[in-house]
Design a protein around this motif. Sequence first.
Motif, PDB file in Angstrom:
ATOM      1  N   GLU A 173       8.074  -4.414  -1.000  1.00 21.97           N
ATOM      2  CA  GLU A 173       8.371  -3.157  -0.319  1.00 21.97           C
ATOM      3  C   GLU A 173       9.699  -3.210   0.426  1.00 21.97           C
ATOM      4  OE1 GLU A 173       4.270  -0.911   0.538  1.00 21.97           O
ATOM      5  OE2 GLU A 173       4.783  -2.439   1.981  1.00 21.97           O
ATOM      6  N   ASN A 219       3.288  -8.163  -1.360  1.00 22.72           N
ATOM      7  CA  ASN A 219       3.460  -6.727  -1.280  1.00 22.72           C
ATOM      8  C   ASN A 219       4.565  -6.329  -0.306  1.00 22.72           C
ATOM      9  OD1 ASN A 219       2.586  -4.391  -2.396  1.00 22.72           O
ATOM     10  ND2 ASN A 219       1.193  -3.934  -0.710  1.00 22.72           N
ATOM     11  N   ARG A 220       4.539  -6.954   0.866  1.00 24.35           N
ATOM     12  CA  ARG A 220       5.526  -6.601   1.866  1.00 24.35           C
ATOM     13  C   ARG A 220       6.935  -6.975   1.412  1.00 24.35           C
ATOM     14  NH1 ARG A 220       5.697  -4.192   6.798  1.00 24.35           N
ATOM     15  NH2 ARG A 220       4.419  -2.817   5.574  1.00 24.35           N
ATOM     16  N   MET A 221       7.041  -8.111   0.720  1.00 25.71           N
ATOM     17  CA  MET A 221       8.367  -8.515   0.260  1.00 25.71           C
ATOM     18  C   MET A 221       8.895  -7.524  -0.775  1.00 25.71           C
ATOM     19  SD  MET A 221       8.465 -12.644   0.406  1.00 25.71           S
ATOM     20  CE  MET A 221       7.061 -13.160  -0.528  1.00 25.71           C
TER      21      MET A 221
END
Lengths: 75, 692
Positions: free
Chosen positions: A29, A25-27
């Motif tokens: 985002e 998810n963070r990647m």
Amino acid sequence: MPKLSDILTPAENLRVTRVTGPALNRMLEMGITPGTAIDFIRQAPLGFPIEIKVRGFLVALRKSEADHIEVDHHG
Amino acid sequence: MKTYQRIALAGNPNTGKTTLFNALTGLRQRVGNYPGITVERKSGFLKSAGTTHEIIDLPGLYSLNPTSKDEEIAWQTLTGTYPFEPEPDAVIVVADATNLMRNLYLVTQITDLGLPTMVVLTMMDAAREQDRLINPQALQDTLGVPVVALNARNDAEVDQLKDAITAGNFATPGPLQWKPSVKLQKAINHLRTGLIDSNDAIPERAADLESLRLLAQDAALDALTGDARAVVVEARQMLEKEGLNGSAAEVLDRYNYIDEILQTVCAGPVDPRKSITETIDRVVTHRIAGPALFMGILLLVFQAIFSWAGPFMDLIDLGFITASNWLADTLPDGLLNSLVVDGVMAGLGGVMIFLPQILILFFFIAILEGTGYMARAAFVMDGFMMKIGMHGKSVLPLMSGFACAVPGIMATRGIENYKERLITMMVLPFMACSARLPVYALLISAFVPGDTAFLFFTWQGLTFFGLYLFGIVMAAVAATIFKKFLPGAGHTPFLMELPTYKIPAFSNILYQMGERGWIFIKEAGKIIIVVSMGLWVLASFPAGEPGMSSAEQLENSYAGQIGKVIEPAIEPLGFDWKIGIGLITSFAAREVLVATMSTIYSVQSDDEDITSLREMMLSDVNPETGEPVFTLLTAISLLIFFALAMQCMSTLAIVKRETNSWKWPAIMFGYMTALAYFMSFVVYQGGKLLGF
Ligand SMILES: Nc1nc2c(ncn2[C@@H]2O[C@H](COP(=O)(O)OP(=O)(O)O)[C@@H](O)[C@H]2O)c(=O)[nH]1
């Protein structure tokens, strides 16, 4: 598909094909989405982290993240 | 015209948010903690055209999906779910014009919140330099919220922003302007009809967002049970059937929208030719030059700390002496006088004297951060730091530890992974802080020969250097052990942005120095006042008989009695009861050892006069054996003890604050002191065996 963590030398024609893993998810985002062009800039002194350029900014990733990014060469 | 009183300031890190915050609020700021937790927050007041607005500076964040404590707070503050205060009246989102693509991601999330919003584009000057043409009006039209474009370092342009704020130039776009794809929208609808629309606790404007949160975040799913859970699982399955994953679908749709917007908003190279940043990086992050440069910078900073601070430290010392003398003369003779002068003032003076060194350190840290270098240092060092259980970002706190552990431990907040952060805190006090310096200086000058060892290095200089190195090595060893035995804290994504290089604004450096310096004074000062009063009691009671010298009085006091009680325990380390008293009084702050030794040896001149103290110590003989109390071996054993033992109440208190429990400070005190004892024991006994 080669993983981003397998890339060892600077390359300007990489494209993300798949992103997985716990940091998915963070990647995404941060803009590391499938289809995005990335440049591999360099390795840190001990091999990792690595520095890449994505969507115009520079970001460092550890092996644990780079292992989950698949890339291919385009153009 | 509506005025918006409480305005949250949000934005990615390195966008100029702090610069803007300072420019908007000037010195009308306060730094505090968010109630109940230890994430720092700043808020300030903007007074303009007769109205006052409170600006709440949120932690820098890339996304509202919380992956760190900072982001969680920002999310809670913006959604009004933060238990300690109402939601803000409006939001200003700061976005870096040179990095719009990624910055707009957060913008799309914040406009979803349904709060009155304004977007501020910073770095417009830099964008122009890079030939990026940005059309703020077009951005404003597509986003449906006012856009102010500026250079955050230009006062006139910031004044225009102030006017916009006072004029209430905010707008509330409807949620989901980025138009989720059909498939995602279906899943959202499923959740809304099946679950959310019937839940009164969730306001209408947050309904879509709550749906997305349930789709994307497993933690949100895990918090549900029964029917509610079933609805969420169904909605997720709808997406999976389409080959999508809840969070990925949302992110991709947002980026598609952003790509679309940028086509109308931006012209010119999105990715300009090799930037200056990349050219500089070729050296700064080079495999060999990078680490070498980092070491060079460290050396330079130390050199500056130790050579520039001297005169200011003397000034503070003089100030405290003058104030103490004045108080001693002014207050009526007796206990209160002694408590204030010998207890509080002496303790406070002992800590505040390090303020110049700490401010100089903060000065350099502010520069290194402001230019963007600190992220490079973290990049270069991360490979090594990870092997010993820490993070590239641990480098900065550890570096601060050379001045003082307290600001160093506060600086660990930037490390997202809790385990890495905890390890950094636990080993940080091994860095030779400035409070150890006077102790090192006294013992080394007294017992280590001043002859040249080789070239222009003296034994004394080498011992100094060796002690610093010793601290670093012990920190690395301890970290490796902690890494093995501490439970993991789950996976924390390592995605560290390397911001473009910038020339920092001087005013911001001063702001940061002042702010951090003040926190140091407050935090360390509080503790030291309490502890030094306690120590004063130990050293002053029972009151001696008239005619006793101060040395006899000290020997007779509780501190002296304890020193004698512990003598058998410290004898194997080569210490007698006099050093025992020193160990007790220096428990709160290491440098107190020097003052205590001066009292014990009745040095009449002022504490700083090391020469006479040195001679007294050298000539002291054990009345029973007739051998000198202090030998080179004792001195080395004592040096090792001071290098390793946890003798700093302020550090323990700050660790308690940062970890929210007494467990970690207790462990820290225990393991460091045990290690100090063990190492001193080995060295002293080993040395004796070898015939020293
Ligand atoms: N050229 C230029 N530099 C800026 C601007 N705003 C901030 N900076 C610089 O960018 C760096 C990071 O700014 P800062 O306010 O600390 O960013 P924050 O991390 O978002 O709080 C500092 O060196 C600032 O001086 C701007 O509008 N133009």
